[in-house]
Scaffold this motif. Sequence first.
Motif, PDB file in Angstrom:
ATOM      1  N   LYS A 190      27.935 -59.201 -33.111  1.00 25.57           N
ATOM      2  CA  LYS A 190      28.401 -59.826 -31.869  1.00 25.57           C
ATOM      3  C   LYS A 190      27.281 -59.886 -30.839  1.00 25.57           C
ATOM      4  CE  LYS A 190      32.968 -57.941 -32.704  1.00 25.57           C
ATOM      5  NZ  LYS A 190      33.869 -56.835 -32.379  1.00 25.57           N
ATOM      6  N   SER A 191      26.423 -58.871 -30.845  1.00 22.84           N
ATOM      7  CA  SER A 191      25.323 -58.780 -29.882  1.00 22.84           C
ATOM      8  C   SER A 191      24.021 -58.499 -30.623  1.00 22.84           C
ATOM      9  CB  SER A 191      25.583 -57.655 -28.880  1.00 22.84           C
ATOM     10  OG  SER A 191      24.397 -57.311 -28.186  1.00 22.84           O
ATOM     11  N   GLN A 192      22.959 -59.153 -30.186  1.00 21.79           N
ATOM     12  CA  GLN A 192      21.648 -58.921 -30.779  1.00 21.79           C
ATOM     13  C   GLN A 192      20.718 -58.180 -29.814  1.00 21.79           C
ATOM     14  OE1 GLN A 192      23.195 -61.997 -30.922  1.00 21.79           O
ATOM     15  NE2 GLN A 192      23.911 -61.600 -32.995  1.00 21.79           N
ATOM     16  N   ALA A 193      21.300 -57.485 -28.872  1.00 24.67           N
ATOM     17  CA  ALA A 193      20.487 -56.647 -27.979  1.00 24.67           C
ATOM     18  C   ALA A 193      19.794 -55.593 -28.844  1.00 24.67           C
ATOM     19  CB  ALA A 193      21.359 -55.982 -26.924  1.00 24.67           C
ATOM     20  N   GLU A 194      18.580 -55.238 -28.465  1.00 26.87           N
ATOM     21  CA  GLU A 194      17.791 -54.305 -29.281  1.00 26.87           C
ATOM     22  C   GLU A 194      18.538 -53.015 -29.568  1.00 26.87           C
ATOM     23  OE1 GLU A 194      14.827 -53.105 -31.724  1.00 26.87           O
ATOM     24  OE2 GLU A 194      15.005 -55.082 -30.832  1.00 26.87           O
ATOM     25  N   SER A 195      19.248 -52.492 -28.593  1.00 25.08           N
ATOM     26  CA  SER A 195      19.986 -51.240 -28.812  1.00 25.08           C
ATOM     27  C   SER A 195      21.098 -51.440 -29.846  1.00 25.08           C
ATOM     28  CB  SER A 195      20.574 -50.724 -27.499  1.00 25.08           C
ATOM     29  OG  SER A 195      21.463 -51.683 -26.947  1.00 25.08           O
ATOM     30  N   ASP A 196      21.726 -52.602 -29.872  1.00 26.22           N
ATOM     31  CA  ASP A 196      22.779 -52.885 -30.848  1.00 26.22           C
ATOM     32  C   ASP A 196      22.192 -53.082 -32.240  1.00 26.22           C
ATOM     33  OD1 ASP A 196      24.912 -52.746 -28.999  1.00 26.22           O
ATOM     34  OD2 ASP A 196      24.484 -54.792 -28.339  1.00 26.22           O
ATOM     35  N   LEU A 197      21.033 -53.734 -32.314  1.00 27.70           N
ATOM     36  CA  LEU A 197      20.361 -53.898 -33.602  1.00 27.70           C
ATOM     37  C   LEU A 197      19.985 -52.533 -34.180  1.00 27.70           C
ATOM     38  CD1 LEU A 197      18.015 -56.885 -32.706  1.00 27.70           C
ATOM     39  CD2 LEU A 197      20.114 -56.996 -34.064  1.00 27.70           C
TER      40      LEU A 197
ATOM     41  N   HIS B 149      17.582 -55.957 -44.368  1.00 32.69           N
ATOM     42  CA  HIS B 149      16.569 -56.839 -43.788  1.00 32.69           C
ATOM     43  C   HIS B 149      17.182 -57.606 -42.618  1.00 32.69           C
ATOM     44  CE1 HIS B 149      14.018 -56.299 -47.369  1.00 32.69           C
ATOM     45  NE2 HIS B 149      15.145 -56.341 -48.037  1.00 32.69           N
ATOM     46  N   MET B 150      16.495 -57.594 -41.471  1.00 28.48           N
ATOM     47  CA  MET B 150      16.926 -58.390 -40.333  1.00 28.48           C
ATOM     48  C   MET B 150      16.410 -59.807 -40.548  1.00 28.48           C
ATOM     49  SD  MET B 150      16.294 -57.595 -36.363  1.00 28.48           S
ATOM     50  CE  MET B 150      16.431 -58.909 -35.175  1.00 28.48           C
ATOM     51  N   LEU B 151      17.260 -60.791 -40.292  1.00 26.16           N
ATOM     52  CA  LEU B 151      16.907 -62.189 -40.500  1.00 26.16           C
ATOM     53  C   LEU B 151      16.964 -62.951 -39.188  1.00 26.16           C
ATOM     54  CD1 LEU B 151      19.212 -62.871 -43.603  1.00 26.16           C
ATOM     55  CD2 LEU B 151      16.821 -62.137 -43.622  1.00 26.16           C
ATOM     56  N   ASN B 152      16.372 -64.141 -39.197  1.00 21.88           N
ATOM     57  CA  ASN B 152      16.590 -65.028 -38.060  1.00 21.88           C
ATOM     58  C   ASN B 152      17.639 -66.050 -38.473  1.00 21.88           C
ATOM     59  OD1 ASN B 152      15.117 -66.691 -39.764  1.00 21.88           O
ATOM     60  ND2 ASN B 152      13.953 -67.628 -38.118  1.00 21.88           N
ATOM     61  N   GLY B 153      18.242 -66.720 -37.523  1.00 21.31           N
ATOM     62  CA  GLY B 153      19.278 -67.694 -37.849  1.00 21.31           C
ATOM     63  C   GLY B 153      20.658 -67.127 -37.606  1.00 21.31           C
ATOM     64  N   GLU B 154      21.656 -67.706 -38.285  1.00 21.99           N
ATOM     65  CA  GLU B 154      23.047 -67.326 -38.061  1.00 21.99           C
ATOM     66  C   GLU B 154      23.377 -65.925 -38.559  1.00 21.99           C
ATOM     67  OE1 GLU B 154      25.985 -70.204 -39.210  1.00 21.99           O
ATOM     68  OE2 GLU B 154      24.540 -71.828 -38.920  1.00 21.99           O
ATOM     69  N   ILE B 155      22.731 -65.506 -39.642  1.00 23.09           N
ATOM     70  CA  ILE B 155      22.969 -64.184 -40.210  1.00 23.09           C
ATOM     71  C   ILE B 155      21.963 -63.219 -39.597  1.00 23.09           C
ATOM     72  CG2 ILE B 155      23.014 -62.824 -42.343  1.00 23.09           C
ATOM     73  CD1 ILE B 155      25.194 -65.012 -42.174  1.00 23.09           C
ATOM     74  N   ASP B 156      22.435 -62.069 -39.144  1.00 25.32           N
ATOM     75  CA  ASP B 156      21.538 -61.093 -38.522  1.00 25.32           C
ATOM     76  C   ASP B 156      20.884 -60.158 -39.537  1.00 25.32           C
ATOM     77  OD1 ASP B 156      21.882 -61.843 -35.734  1.00 25.32           O
ATOM     78  OD2 ASP B 156      23.951 -61.150 -35.991  1.00 25.32           O
ATOM     79  N   PHE B 157      21.643 -59.744 -40.555  1.00 30.01           N
ATOM     80  CA  PHE B 157      21.117 -58.812 -41.551  1.00 30.01           C
ATOM     81  C   PHE B 157      21.609 -59.208 -42.938  1.00 30.01           C
ATOM     82  CE2 PHE B 157      20.946 -56.231 -37.733  1.00 30.01           C
ATOM     83  CZ  PHE B 157      19.734 -55.569 -37.864  1.00 30.01           C
ATOM     84  N   ILE B 158      20.772 -58.961 -43.928  1.00 27.22           N
ATOM     85  CA  ILE B 158      21.219 -59.042 -45.315  1.00 27.22           C
ATOM     86  C   ILE B 158      21.035 -57.657 -45.913  1.00 27.22           C
ATOM     87  CG2 ILE B 158      19.001 -59.863 -46.219  1.00 27.22           C
ATOM     88  CD1 ILE B 158      20.716 -61.522 -48.257  1.00 27.22           C
ATOM     89  N   LEU B 159      22.059 -57.180 -46.601  1.00 29.90           N
ATOM     90  CA  LEU B 159      22.050 -55.853 -47.198  1.00 29.90           C
ATOM     91  C   LEU B 159      22.156 -55.977 -48.710  1.00 29.90           C
ATOM     92  CD1 LEU B 159      24.756 -54.139 -44.940  1.00 29.90           C
ATOM     93  CD2 LEU B 159      22.310 -54.369 -44.487  1.00 29.90           C
ATOM     94  N   LYS B 160      21.426 -55.146 -49.415  1.00 28.38           N
ATOM     95  CA  LYS B 160      21.599 -55.014 -50.858  1.00 28.38           C
ATOM     96  C   LYS B 160      22.351 -53.710 -51.069  1.00 28.38           C
ATOM     97  CE  LYS B 160      19.119 -54.491 -55.217  1.00 28.38           C
ATOM     98  NZ  LYS B 160      17.784 -54.358 -55.824  1.00 28.38           N
ATOM     99  N   ILE B 161      23.518 -53.827 -51.703  1.00 26.70           N
ATOM    100  CA  ILE B 161      24.405 -52.675 -51.870  1.00 26.70           C
ATOM    101  C   ILE B 161      24.697 -52.482 -53.351  1.00 26.70           C
ATOM    102  CG2 ILE B 161      26.672 -51.716 -51.273  1.00 26.70           C
ATOM    103  CD1 ILE B 161      26.653 -53.712 -48.867  1.00 26.70           C
ATOM    104  N   VAL B 162      24.630 -51.249 -53.806  1.00 27.97           N
ATOM    105  CA  VAL B 162      25.025 -50.934 -55.180  1.00 27.97           C
ATOM    106  C   VAL B 162      26.325 -50.140 -55.140  1.00 27.97           C
ATOM    107  CG1 VAL B 162      22.672 -50.989 -56.102  1.00 27.97           C
ATOM    108  CG2 VAL B 162      23.628 -48.823 -55.283  1.00 27.97           C
ATOM    109  N   ALA B 163      27.139 -50.350 -56.181  1.00 26.77           N
ATOM    110  CA  ALA B 163      28.413 -49.632 -56.263  1.00 26.77           C
ATOM    111  C   ALA B 163      28.773 -49.471 -57.731  1.00 26.77           C
ATOM    112  CB  ALA B 163      29.510 -50.398 -55.525  1.00 26.77           C
TER     113      ALA B 163
END
Length: 157
Positions: free
Chosen positions: A74-81, A98-112
Amino acid sequence: MRFDEIDVRILGLLQENGRMTNVELADRVGLTAPPCLRRVRALEQEGAIKGYHAALDPAALGYNLTVFAMVSLKSQAESDLRAFEQLVAEIPEVRECHMLNGEIDFILKIVASDLQSFQTILTTRLTTAPNVEHVKTSLTIRTAKALPGVPVPDHKG
């Protein structure tokens, strides 16, 4: 950092096999053992070599599912990031963030281990986290390429 030809060969060889002995490494790059070890130590101190690790098979440890999650905040303020980065740092199944530019803020690789355990991570840790607007996920069907490290210029030796 500037690397000469021998440094580049050392980096490439150690990336391929971090357990290579110093004697073997020295032989492969055309040095004697003491100066080779000094170069390796210098590369470690400069941060070119960040560490050594064993490449583990996720399935052998019960991680049969890999998911990529695209997270919008919701917020991209440095403290929120930073708060989000701290949150994912505490989830062991999140292997990359990884932090991205554009509409998506982060991409996560998750294992389960399975879909149910991933669902639990998603619904109890990610979608309910403060400042998370939405999470889109994609399950990996197959991995065609997964090389560690980075390309090293020709280092044959």
